[in-house]
Write a protein that holds these residues in place. Structure first.
Motif, PDB file in Angstrom:
ATOM      1  N   ALA A  60       0.843  -1.209   0.000  1.00  0.00           N
ATOM      2  CA  ALA A  60       0.000   0.000   0.000  1.00  0.00           C
ATOM      3  C   ALA A  60       0.872   1.251   0.000  1.00  0.00           C
ATOM      4  O   ALA A  60       0.538   2.245  -0.663  1.00  0.00           O
ATOM      5  CB  ALA A  60      -0.914  -0.010   1.219  1.00  0.00           C
ATOM      6  N   LYS A  65      -1.112   3.959  -1.820  1.00  0.00           N
ATOM      7  CA  LYS A  65      -2.486   3.846  -1.334  1.00  0.00           C
ATOM      8  C   LYS A  65      -2.546   4.304   0.126  1.00  0.00           C
ATOM      9  O   LYS A  65      -3.598   4.633   0.639  1.00  0.00           O
ATOM     10  CB  LYS A  65      -2.973   2.396  -1.429  1.00  0.00           C
ATOM     11  CG  LYS A  65      -2.973   1.817  -2.806  1.00  0.00           C
ATOM     12  CD  LYS A  65      -4.280   2.068  -3.513  1.00  0.00           C
ATOM     13  CE  LYS A  65      -4.298   1.437  -4.898  1.00  0.00           C
ATOM     14  NZ  LYS A  65      -5.493   1.786  -5.647  1.00  0.00           N
ATOM     15  N   PHE A  66      -1.420   4.202   0.762  1.00  0.00           N
ATOM     16  CA  PHE A  66      -1.316   4.687   2.139  1.00  0.00           C
ATOM     17  C   PHE A  66      -0.157   5.661   2.223  1.00  0.00           C
ATOM     18  O   PHE A  66       0.980   5.329   1.864  1.00  0.00           O
ATOM     19  CB  PHE A  66      -1.092   3.500   3.106  1.00  0.00           C
ATOM     20  CG  PHE A  66      -0.939   3.922   4.547  1.00  0.00           C
ATOM     21  CD1 PHE A  66      -2.022   4.419   5.272  1.00  0.00           C
ATOM     22  CD2 PHE A  66       0.286   3.839   5.195  1.00  0.00           C
ATOM     23  CE1 PHE A  66      -1.878   4.809   6.588  1.00  0.00           C
ATOM     24  CE2 PHE A  66       0.449   4.226   6.507  1.00  0.00           C
ATOM     25  CZ  PHE A  66      -0.639   4.717   7.219  1.00  0.00           C
ATOM     26  N   TYR A  75      -3.495   1.075  11.329  1.00  0.00           N
ATOM     27  CA  TYR A  75      -3.738   0.697   9.937  1.00  0.00           C
ATOM     28  C   TYR A  75      -3.380  -0.783   9.725  1.00  0.00           C
ATOM     29  O   TYR A  75      -4.142  -1.534   9.122  1.00  0.00           O
ATOM     30  CB  TYR A  75      -2.884   1.594   9.040  1.00  0.00           C
ATOM     31  CG  TYR A  75      -3.281   1.556   7.585  1.00  0.00           C
ATOM     32  CD1 TYR A  75      -4.373   2.278   7.116  1.00  0.00           C
ATOM     33  CD2 TYR A  75      -2.550   0.809   6.671  1.00  0.00           C
ATOM     34  CE1 TYR A  75      -4.737   2.245   5.780  1.00  0.00           C
ATOM     35  CE2 TYR A  75      -2.901   0.767   5.332  1.00  0.00           C
ATOM     36  CZ  TYR A  75      -3.994   1.499   4.882  1.00  0.00           C
ATOM     37  OH  TYR A  75      -4.347   1.464   3.561  1.00  0.00           O
TER      38      TYR A  75
END
Lengths: 200, 273
Positions: A60, A65-66, A75
């Motif tokens: 991610a 995405k993160f 998370y």
């Protein structure tokens, strides 16, 4: 350790250190164990879930995405919860503590839907499977060089040091040669060509 | 550096987020304009994805290594705990065993010497001999009683003081005066007691008790007989006779009888007898 700084501004060593810190974190491990019990996880070990989650988190971050918008530990636990819920039948799920304590802070485990965006599309899955088969065909030297290049980005001095090469130029040559090989393999793969030219 | 390499590096900068916002905007505009550049970017994206997957593979290897580290402290600490608890418990058991052995040895030594002491001080024979000594010998050696004897008994008393009991018996046998018979028999009973011929002493005492005209002689004979019974551990006869003495406050040997009774009633006396 500032995990966000390590992940988003660090070199390969600090990223690795941050990943290791997360993987060995006592609170995270305890929470994953609790989640596994609460959801009656049977076909996997809590550690398998955590390992998978660490890779998803890393992915991610790689795919942007993160970007460190929320607490990285929260998370990761959210990813674990998502993975566990996907692994068990709903009727077997027991009552589960929605919060966990970290120091003086009480943190809520993120909701399931929050991680939908981390799931890969069919196309992405196909691409990654194909690329993994390509990776397996690469020699160890190129694998190592490209991994380091990815981590160190374009810092050739560091790359030369870690690959035990004389100077930046030698490092550049090694990277160039390996990328050329990789490019040839990619371009000779029909499914990857399809990705590059979706209209054909 | 040739143009191709320059393009590759520029695309890398773009994909690695190393461009400023302005550079990025300009480059994205270029991509939109050039299909060739767009294709090169897509190809390089796949290259980058390959590198990402390589990094993920590396991470998987690292995770497997870290897993060992995660489990190591657990197993080693468990082993340490196990080992130390085994070590501790075995040490404790060893100590307890050593203490037990030491305690048993001390107890046995204590019992042995205690028993020796009790036997030396409280058994019937010892008590009897002690009381004989205190009640008869002392007065004899101090010459208290010797003055009560007629002159014919003086050589006998002297022999007894010198502990020549056989000689004393011979001298007593030589005194053939009927009026001195009770006294003579009493002295002989004493001598036989001293020579540890208790049966002979008993027989003489019984004879005196049965025939004595003088109460003092009879009471003395009763006392001697009691002590003889104790020495021979004829306890029921001894106790019966002792009871007779201690119940009569006027008995000549009442205080000695009481002393003997107290000794026998004491903890050590009970232990020894």
């Amino acid at each position: 350790m500032d995990l966000n700084k390590a992940f988003f501004n660090g070199d390969s060593r600090s990223i690795n250190k941050a990943l290791k810190t997360l993987y060995l974190d006592i609170v995270i491990n305890a929470k994953v164990n609790e989640l596994s019990r609460a959801y009656n996880l049977k076909n996997k070990e809590p550690d398998d879930i955590l390992q998978e989650a660490v890779i998803i988190l890393f992915d991610a971050i790689q795919r942007k995405k993160f970007r460190g918008e929320s607490n990285i530990k929260t998370y990761l636990i959210g990813i674990c919860r998502n993975l566990i819920r996907d692994s068990v039948k709903k009727k077997e799920i027991l009552k589960f503590q929605e919060h966990f304590q970290e120091g003086t802070e009480k943190i809520k485990v993120p909701e399931y839907d929050h991680f939908k965006e981390l799931e890969k599309t069919e196309e992405e899955n196909l691409r990654d499977t194909t690329l993994l088969s390509i990776i397996n065909k690469m020699d160890e030297k190129c694998r190592k060089a490209l991994t380091l290049y990815y981590y160190e980005k374009i810092k050739m001095t560091k790359l030369a040091e870690q690959l035990q090469l004389k100077n930046d130029n030698q490092a550049k040559k090694v990277i160039y040669r390996c990328r050329k090989k990789l490019r040839i393999i990619i371009q000779s793969n029909p499914s990857l060509i399809q990705l590059l030219n979706p209209q054909s | 550096m040739n143009h191709k390499k320059q393009i590759i590096e520029k695309i890398d900068d773009y994909l690695f987020d190393l461009m400023s916002n302005k550079e990025r905007q300009l480059f994205e505009a270029e991509i939109e304009k050039s299909k060739e550049l767009a294709k090169a970017v897509e190809l390089q994206k796949i290259e980058h994805r390959t590198m990402e997957l390589l990094a993920q593979e590396e991470l998987q290897k690292n995770l497997n290594e870290w897993k060992k580290e995660k489990l190591e402290p657990l197993t080693s600490s468990r082993n340490e705990v196990k080992l130390s608890s085994i070590k501790n418990s075995s040490t404790i058991r060893k100590r307890i065993f050593q203490f037990s052995i030491a305690a048993i040895v001390l107890l046995l030594i204590g019992l042995f010497f205690g028993n020796q002491w009790v036997q030396q001080n409280y058994n019937s024979q010892v008590l009897a001999e002690y009381l004989f000594q205190t009640s008869v010998d002392r007065s004899r050696s101090e010459g208290v009683s010797s003055t009560n004897f007629p002159p014919v008994f003086q050589p006998v008393i002297s022999a007894m003081i010198e502990k020549e009991y056989e000689k004393a018996i011979r001298l007593l046998n030589a005194i053939n005066v009927s009026s001195y018979q009770e006294v003579s028999q009493l002295l002989q009973a004493e001598c036989y007691f001293k020579l540890q011929d208790y049966n002979e002493s008993i027989s003489l005492c019984k004879n005196i008790i049965a025939t004595a005209e003088d109460d003092n002689n009879r009471e003395k004979a009763e006392w001697y007989l009691t002590l003889n019974y104790f020495v021979l551990e004829q306890k029921s006869e001894a106790k019966q006779l002792l009871e007779k003495i201690t119940q009569n406050k006027n008995h000549a040997f009442f205080p000695h009888g009481k002393e003997l009774e107290n000794q026998l009633e004491s903890f050590w006396g009970r232990l020894a007898n």
